[in-house]
Design a protein around this motif. Sequence first.
Motif, PDB file in Angstrom:
ATOM      1  N   CYS A 267      36.998  23.865  42.318  1.00 12.91           N
ATOM      2  CA  CYS A 267      37.311  24.237  43.702  1.00 12.91           C
ATOM      3  C   CYS A 267      37.655  22.968  44.486  1.00 12.91           C
ATOM      4  CB  CYS A 267      36.125  24.936  44.354  1.00 12.91           C
ATOM      5  SG  CYS A 267      35.707  26.481  43.544  1.00 12.91           S
ATOM      6  N   LEU A 298      40.031  32.042  40.132  1.00 13.16           N
ATOM      7  CA  LEU A 298      38.755  31.934  39.422  1.00 13.16           C
ATOM      8  C   LEU A 298      38.655  32.978  38.313  1.00 13.16           C
ATOM      9  CD1 LEU A 298      36.054  31.319  42.189  1.00 13.16           C
ATOM     10  CD2 LEU A 298      37.678  29.738  41.150  1.00 13.16           C
ATOM     11  N   VAL A 304      33.607  27.498  36.455  1.00 15.96           N
ATOM     12  CA  VAL A 304      34.060  27.058  37.779  1.00 15.96           C
ATOM     13  C   VAL A 304      33.159  25.912  38.220  1.00 15.96           C
ATOM     14  CG1 VAL A 304      34.350  27.682  40.208  1.00 15.96           C
ATOM     15  CG2 VAL A 304      34.974  29.309  38.418  1.00 15.96           C
ATOM     16  N   LEU A 328      32.596  33.477  43.798  1.00 16.78           N
ATOM     17  CA  LEU A 328      31.533  32.748  43.089  1.00 16.78           C
ATOM     18  C   LEU A 328      30.310  33.651  42.907  1.00 16.78           C
ATOM     19  CD1 LEU A 328      31.783  29.229  44.806  1.00 16.78           C
ATOM     20  CD2 LEU A 328      32.109  29.707  42.365  1.00 16.78           C
ATOM     21  N   ARG A 331      30.914  36.103  40.142  1.00 16.76           N
ATOM     22  CA  ARG A 331      30.796  35.422  38.844  1.00 16.76           C
ATOM     23  C   ARG A 331      29.349  35.285  38.433  1.00 16.76           C
ATOM     24  NH1 ARG A 331      34.887  32.500  36.615  1.00 16.76           N
ATOM     25  NH2 ARG A 331      33.437  31.485  35.175  1.00 16.76           N
ATOM     26  N   ALA A 332      28.546  34.800  39.385  1.00 18.40           N
ATOM     27  CA  ALA A 332      27.130  34.576  39.074  1.00 18.40           C
ATOM     28  C   ALA A 332      26.478  35.893  38.667  1.00 18.40           C
ATOM     29  CB  ALA A 332      26.430  33.968  40.278  1.00 18.40           C
ATOM     30  N   VAL A 338      28.978  28.727  36.377  1.00 21.89           N
ATOM     31  CA  VAL A 338      29.335  27.964  37.580  1.00 21.89           C
ATOM     32  C   VAL A 338      28.518  26.669  37.531  1.00 21.89           C
ATOM     33  CG1 VAL A 338      29.226  27.881  40.111  1.00 21.89           C
ATOM     34  CG2 VAL A 338      29.716  30.059  38.964  1.00 21.89           C
ATOM     35  N   LEU A 348      25.299  25.661  46.811  1.00 23.63           N
ATOM     36  CA  LEU A 348      24.976  26.833  45.998  1.00 23.63           C
ATOM     37  C   LEU A 348      23.550  27.329  46.274  1.00 23.63           C
ATOM     38  CD1 LEU A 348      26.418  25.880  42.459  1.00 23.63           C
ATOM     39  CD2 LEU A 348      27.422  27.438  44.147  1.00 23.63           C
ATOM     40  N   VAL A 428      24.285  29.861  36.493  1.00 28.45           N
ATOM     41  CA  VAL A 428      24.627  28.904  37.557  1.00 28.45           C
ATOM     42  C   VAL A 428      23.799  27.627  37.377  1.00 28.45           C
ATOM     43  CG1 VAL A 428      24.805  28.534  40.051  1.00 28.45           C
ATOM     44  CG2 VAL A 428      25.123  30.827  39.103  1.00 28.45           C
TER      45      VAL A 428
END
Length: 526
Positions: A267, A298, A304, A328, A331-332, A338, A348, A428
């Motif tokens: 990013c 993404l 990522v 994001l 995704r998680a 990530v 995060l 993550v």
Amino acid sequence: MSGGGLLVAGTTSDAGKSVVTAGICRWLVRQGVKVAPFKGQNMSLNSFVTREGAEIGRAQAMQAQAARVEPSALMNPVLLKPGSDRSSQVVLMGRPVGELSARGYHGGRQKTLFEPVVQCLEELRRTYDAVICEGAGSPAEINLRRTDIVNMGIARAARLPVLVVGDIDRGGVFAQFFGTTALLDAEDQKLVAGYLVNKFRGDVTLLEPGLEMLHGLTGRRTFGVLPYTHGLGIDEEDGLRVSLRGSVRESVVAPPVGEDVLRVAVCAVPLMSNFTDVDALAAEPGVVVRFVDRPEELTDADLVIVPGTRGTVRALEWLRARGLADALARRAADGRPVLGICGGYQLLGEHIDDEVESRAGAVTGLGLLPVRVRFAREKTLTRPSGQALGQPVEGYEIHHGVAEVLGGEPFLSDGHGHGLDGCRAGSVWGTHWHGSLESDGFRRAFLRVVAAAAGRRFVPAPDTSFAALREEQLDRLGDLIEEHADTDALLRLIEGGAPSGLPFIAPGAPALPGAPDAGTTPGAAQ
Ligand SMILES: NC(=O)CC[C@H](N)C(=O)O
């Protein structure tokens, strides 16, 4: 040799000063010369931490490696780290001393830094046979000459000969060399010994008549014509050479080892710091690294990365505004990998308390890691080492935020089960450590975990050594100088200074508007 010195100036930013300085350092050390790099003032968000815990520009750390010496704060006494378009954190001798607007900096502060900068250079010159100094931007920034501490200001104080590097690839190099010289005052011009053409493609014999004409016009020779060479953009000062819409320029050419490639999306957060962290991934065969700023980019990424940033809260707002924050979170939730590094790690977490960097106070983070961050006035500057995924890891830390890890699993530990830094919750990961991906065993282990989570038949090459690749690059820089510059003439310059009798090129430096002699005799030397 003793007391040798040179200032490598450039007609523009990105002319290649950093790599030419590194190349000269590598060539000299091969000749048995004890050499050190120097840059009085660097503006960069790519910094490094010395063994003494001083923050300096990564470019100077890379040049120190080219010179085969340990980087030190003396090599880059002033580092400016932009925090917005108008202000920068001023780092002096490796430690932050305050935040200043550009106007405040050039208006007064810079003057006070001149003495310490000169002293650092003097100390290096006492310790080393030769010091190769890098300028910044162009030495002919006529509005800034009076307070300059990095180009002609330092060259004059230390009586350094000046070599001006020009990028011929973008065109206009003759006008640039001529104009850069002609806009300096007579005393400055006495130090400008000549030119170096960089990034040349084609037949040198076609260029030679131009170089002769330039010699006729300026009385100054060209010390070399370096060919355009791919893959040498190591440890750049700024984001100029990273195409934010494209892939990393340093991607390796070797084919992938496994059946699948692994796609990494980074990013491109505002005020991105140490994006060099991903260079080690781009050096892996089969890993495709690109910078992204849209959520749809993404989708096909296997990993990522949210990189470091000098504006954690600003980056967080940016991620939200662009829809990347939601992507994001999805995704998680789906268990897709990530990795947050430094500022990217901080945002995060669940909560950020920042009265220092953004002064935004209490801010809600993305909540993907059980971490709370409080910004401290004191900057953490360290070179930690530990373990992760059973592999040794080395890194460096540059941050004001202090993380409190409230759950998850430790990311980096001391090998006895004690967490040292960071956190992993499901897919993550986050750490304050920069540079961890340069540790080869860890990088391979991490990529295997990512590949498994992404369902890719990607296999990391068993033998990528990031340190060896970097050494190879530095050797190639040394080779470029040896093969394409007149090294005998360069050596004479470094040892003996600028030749006498260099002609003055009119008009010289114009007077500043409002100064007593403004508007009169434009060619008058100051
Ligand atoms: N290097 C970084 O990413 C710094 C993170 C953050 N801006 C801090 O100072 O804590």
